[in-house]
Motif scaffolding. Structure first.
Motif, PDB file in Angstrom:
ATOM      1  N   ALA A 205     -38.505  16.753  23.388  1.00  0.00           N
ATOM      2  CA  ALA A 205     -38.399  17.834  24.503  1.00  0.00           C
ATOM      3  C   ALA A 205     -39.519  18.716  23.883  1.00  0.00           C
ATOM      4  N   ALA A 206     -39.336  18.894  22.684  1.00  0.00           N
ATOM      5  CA  ALA A 206     -40.179  19.955  21.853  1.00  0.00           C
ATOM      6  C   ALA A 206     -41.775  19.654  21.973  1.00  0.00           C
ATOM      7  N   ASP A 207     -41.898  18.214  21.784  1.00  0.00           N
ATOM      8  CA  ASP A 207     -43.282  17.838  21.848  1.00  0.00           C
ATOM      9  C   ASP A 207     -43.920  17.937  23.067  1.00  0.00           C
ATOM     10  N   ALA A 208     -43.179  18.031  24.372  1.00  0.00           N
ATOM     11  CA  ALA A 208     -43.657  18.273  25.749  1.00  0.00           C
ATOM     12  C   ALA A 208     -44.094  19.595  25.777  1.00  0.00           C
ATOM     13  N   ILE A 209     -43.608  20.631  24.760  1.00  0.00           N
ATOM     14  CA  ILE A 209     -44.217  22.043  24.838  1.00  0.00           C
ATOM     15  C   ILE A 209     -45.612  21.965  24.358  1.00  0.00           C
ATOM     16  N   GLU A 210     -45.553  21.221  23.307  1.00  0.00           N
ATOM     17  CA  GLU A 210     -46.982  20.866  22.600  1.00  0.00           C
ATOM     18  C   GLU A 210     -48.177  20.331  23.686  1.00  0.00           C
ATOM     19  N   GLU A 211     -47.680  19.447  24.404  1.00  0.00           N
ATOM     20  CA  GLU A 211     -48.805  18.707  25.236  1.00  0.00           C
ATOM     21  C   GLU A 211     -48.981  19.693  26.387  1.00  0.00           C
ATOM     22  N   THR A 212     -48.060  20.708  26.497  1.00  0.00           N
ATOM     23  CA  THR A 212     -48.453  21.613  27.547  1.00  0.00           C
ATOM     24  C   THR A 212     -49.455  22.676  26.907  1.00  0.00           C
TER      25      THR A 212
END
Length: 461
Positions: A205-212
């Motif tokens: 879920a945090a990695d999704a922030i990095e992807e953004t």
């Protein structure tokens, strides 16, 4: 008129309300034929309405605010004494309670150093957004201006705060919104977006922030704004592994971390601030509701010395400082009330009580979930809890909103005030919300969950 006047007759008050008040968060058509609810008195965790009916308040003033309970004479007296001596001066100058409370607050927030006073949580968040934008211009040629926010999170009701709002039903019909705000996925494991669990889910879920960030361009992203525990979006506690990875990502891409503690701050989760459960080191922390438990209007935007220093590094530049004012940030009643509020929490051991009573309530709600299949998930931190209602546990289909509201109404009829997600996430306004005052006793907790038990039985069988 032959009938003598009675000071207890509130007919005129009720009619004045019906004729002139525009209430918050409600449709007024029913008030054409039904009396508005008027709360006339509060003591401890109990409130009484205009009919004289007593209620146990399990939502601290309806919106997670009255942390130390009603009827605190020492807070009222402190406010009175301060107002008689000095009620207001714009915060371009200081005040005694403003300085004293700022020091008390910073002592509870290692790593933070500066307090900016405002009058509401929405405004406090706007101040942080403005600082991020000004830093972008001062340090990055205006490019690093984007602010990330999370699906289901809520940061206020002004247009800029709504631009960072992850609750589409709250935002409906109020756009267009400010540009430069970008949504990231929520971290709710119960409604998983990835086929993972536990720490792996939290990290993903945090990695999704990095992807953004990578999609938008790291050189364009200035800040990330998150609630430590999502409030009105469903009382969502972050999974293990989430916050450490969020911190790592923010540092990697030079993204300022803004934690919105408007609901969780000042004891609600059993620590002074919700982020302190997770070892996070934010750049901005905003707070409001529980700061003075509703005894006076006050909100704070707190930041680090590193951020503060960016606004005084070139005194020769007339645009170098934070050119902002909050008119009522200069009121002395707020910090005067906040000082006594914080002392009460310390003297009465309310953080410890919040942890104990939160565990009891969580246990009670889990016991109810064993009895009522309609409870799909129970979650929370301290005295900030939610129970998500579903029509089917396997599919996790949300219960009809009318049925969720029927549970709330039945509890009200029993004399217990609870809440539910309301006009927040389309199709998912199905979570019962609980936030009793930090003074709650075991008997209070049991009375709340007993009322929920009866209401669930009545509505769902």
């Amino acid at each position: 008129m032959n009938t003598p006047f009675s000071p207890n007759d509130l007919t005129a008050v009720i009619e004045a309300d019906r004729a002139h008040l525009w209430h918050h968060l409600m449709q007024h058509k029913p008030l054409e034929t039904n009396d508005p609810r008027i709360i006339v008195e509060g003591k401890g965790m109990r409130v009484w309405d205009a009919t004289g009916k007593e209620h146990l308040d399990a939502v601290s003033g309806a919106v997670w605010t009255v942390n130390v309970g009603y009827g605190r004479e020492r807070i009222a007296k402190a406010v009175y004494d301060q107002l008689v001596k000095m009620n207001y001066f714009a915060n371009s100058a200081g005040s005694i309670p403003g300085s004293v409370f700022a020091e008390m607050l910073i002592e509870k927030m290692p790593g933070m150093s500066r307090v900016y006073y405002t009058n509401s949580g929405s405004e406090a968040n706007e101040k942080a957004f403005k600082m991020v934008r000004q830093i972008a211009h001062k340090r990055h040629g205006g490019k690093k201006h984007k602010i990330l926010y999370r699906d289901r999170d809520y940061h206020g009701s002004t247009l800029a705060a709504m631009s960072a709002g992850g609750q589409d039903e709250r935002n409906a019909q109020y756009g267009p919104f400010a540009p430069g705000f970008v949504r990231v996925p929520h971290c709710m494991e119960y409604r998983a977006q990835w086929d993972l669990s536990g720490e792996e889910y939290g990290a993903k879920a945090a990695d999704a922030i990095e992807e953004t960030i990578l999609r938008e361009g790291p050189d364009t992203v200035g800040a990330l704004c998150l609630e430590p525990v999502t409030a009105g979006g469903g009382v969502i506690t972050p999974p293990e592994g989430y916050w450490p990875r969020v911190q790592e990502i923010c540092r990697k891409y030079d993204v300022l971390l803004h934690i919105d503690e408007v609901v969780c701050g000042v004891g609600r989760t059993g620590t002074w601030f919700g982020y302190q459960h997770y070892g996070v080191e934010p750049d901005f922390v905003t707070m409001a509701k529980g700061v003075a438990s509703g005894y006076a209007a006050i909100a704070c935007m707190v930041t680090t010395e590193e951020v503060f220093a960016m606004f005084k590094d070139d005194a020769s530049d007339p645009l170098n400082y934070f050119r902002d004012i909050s008119t009522f940030g200069g009121c002395t009643a707020g910090p005067a009330a906040a000082i006594e509020n914080m002392k009460i929490i310390e003297e009465e051991g309310l953080l410890e009580n919040t942890t104990r009573m939160g565990e009891r309530m969580l246990d009670n709600l889990h016991a109810l979930s064993e009895k009522h299949a309609v409870i799909g998930d129970v979650r929370g931190k301290g005295l900030f809890l939610g129970a998500e209602l579903v029509s089917d546990r396997t599919s996790k289909e949300p219960c009809a909103e009318k049925d969720v509201q029927a549970v709330v109404a039945d509890c009200m009829a029993q004399g217990v005030i609870i809440g539910a997600t309301n006009r927040s996430v389309p199709g998912f306004n199905n979570t019962l919300c609980f936030s009793p005052a930090l003074i709650a006793t075991a008997d209070d907790i049991d009375e709340i969950t007993q009322a929920v038990d009866k209401a669930l039985t009545k509505v769902f069988g």
